[in-house]
Each structure stands twice: as structure tokens, then as C-alpha cells.
Design a protein around this motif. Sequence first.
Motif, PDB file in Angstrom:
ATOM      1  N   GLU A  32       0.831  -1.188   0.000  1.00 36.85           N
ATOM      2  CA  GLU A  32       0.000   0.000   0.000  1.00 36.85           C
ATOM      3  C   GLU A  32       0.867   1.239   0.000  1.00 36.85           C
ATOM      4  O   GLU A  32       1.894   1.289   0.691  1.00 36.85           O
ATOM      5  CB  GLU A  32      -0.896  -0.003   1.244  1.00 36.85           C
ATOM      6  N   ILE A  33       0.478   2.211  -0.794  1.00 35.68           N
ATOM      7  CA  ILE A  33       1.089   3.534  -0.693  1.00 35.68           C
ATOM      8  C   ILE A  33       0.378   4.211   0.469  1.00 35.68           C
ATOM      9  O   ILE A  33      -0.811   4.507   0.393  1.00 35.68           O
ATOM     10  CB  ILE A  33       0.938   4.339  -1.996  1.00 35.68           C
ATOM     11  N   ALA A  34       1.110   4.373   1.557  1.00 36.66           N
ATOM     12  CA  ALA A  34       0.529   4.870   2.798  1.00 36.66           C
ATOM     13  C   ALA A  34       0.346   6.385   2.762  1.00 36.66           C
ATOM     14  O   ALA A  34       1.146   7.097   2.151  1.00 36.66           O
ATOM     15  CB  ALA A  34       1.428   4.486   3.971  1.00 36.66           C
ATOM     16  N   PRO A  35      -0.685   6.883   3.414  1.00 34.49           N
ATOM     17  CA  PRO A  35      -0.840   8.327   3.504  1.00 34.49           C
ATOM     18  C   PRO A  35       0.270   8.931   4.369  1.00 34.49           C
ATOM     19  O   PRO A  35       0.845   8.261   5.210  1.00 34.49           O
ATOM     20  CB  PRO A  35      -2.210   8.507   4.162  1.00 34.49           C
ATOM     21  N   GLY A  36       0.588  10.176   4.125  1.00 38.33           N
ATOM     22  CA  GLY A  36       1.565  10.870   4.952  1.00 38.33           C
ATOM     23  C   GLY A  36       2.899  11.100   4.276  1.00 38.33           C
ATOM     24  O   GLY A  36       3.740  11.818   4.796  1.00 38.33           O
ATOM     25  N   TRP A  37       3.136  10.534   3.120  1.00 38.31           N
ATOM     26  CA  TRP A  37       4.394  10.691   2.392  1.00 38.31           C
ATOM     27  C   TRP A  37       4.168  11.594   1.179  1.00 38.31           C
ATOM     28  O   TRP A  37       4.464  11.232   0.058  1.00 38.31           O
ATOM     29  CB  TRP A  37       4.917   9.324   1.928  1.00 38.31           C
ATOM     30  N   HIS A  38       3.624  12.775   1.397  1.00 41.89           N
ATOM     31  CA  HIS A  38       3.144  13.589   0.294  1.00 41.89           C
ATOM     32  C   HIS A  38       3.954  14.830  -0.029  1.00 41.89           C
ATOM     33  O   HIS A  38       4.545  15.454   0.844  1.00 41.89           O
ATOM     34  CB  HIS A  38       1.711  14.047   0.577  1.00 41.89           C
TER      35      HIS A  38
END
Length: 94
Positions: A32-38
Motif C-alpha cells: 500500500e502507498i501509505a498516507p503521509g508521504w506527500h
Amino acid sequence: MLAPGCGYRPAPVGFDDDIALRPTDDGAWEGEIAPGWHTPRGPLGGYVMAILIHGLELAVDDSERTARSVTAHFLRPPVDGPVIVSAAVERAGR
């Protein structure tokens, strides 16, 4: 010191968890591409590449042979959510 409202957020602390991949029945890996690495346009390219490199490491399955360089071109900004990584060893050795 960063200016207020600059959009900076510290990176999540669970990097290994955020690039984790699980084997699938067809020889690929899911994660999964996790949220928070934006960035403002979506997940950081380096973070997405770390997921891909992890898939390469799983395909090679040899701790003595690690990736030395990787180049990728993204066709569009990635988005958070499930991903499938597939990799095949095309040639081994010299």
C-alpha cells in the motif's frame, strides 16, 4: 526554522511498515502507498521507489545483491492505496 503554513510535516516513523509487501498467489507482492508521504502533487517519488526496490529485493532474494541504482519515470502522480509489485529476475550472475 520553517515559516508557519509552509506545508512541512515530518515523515512517518514506520518506514519499514510503510514499504512492506506481502506475497500473492501469482508470484507478485501486494502493499500500500501509505498516507503521509506527500508532496503537493501526491506521494513522494522516492517513497514510491522504495516500495519498488523492496519488490526487487524480494524477487532477487539474496542479501549480497542489492540495487545500486534505479531510474523510473512516473506517467502520472501516484495516489494512496493498494499496489501490486511484480518483478522477475531476467539474468543472474555476471
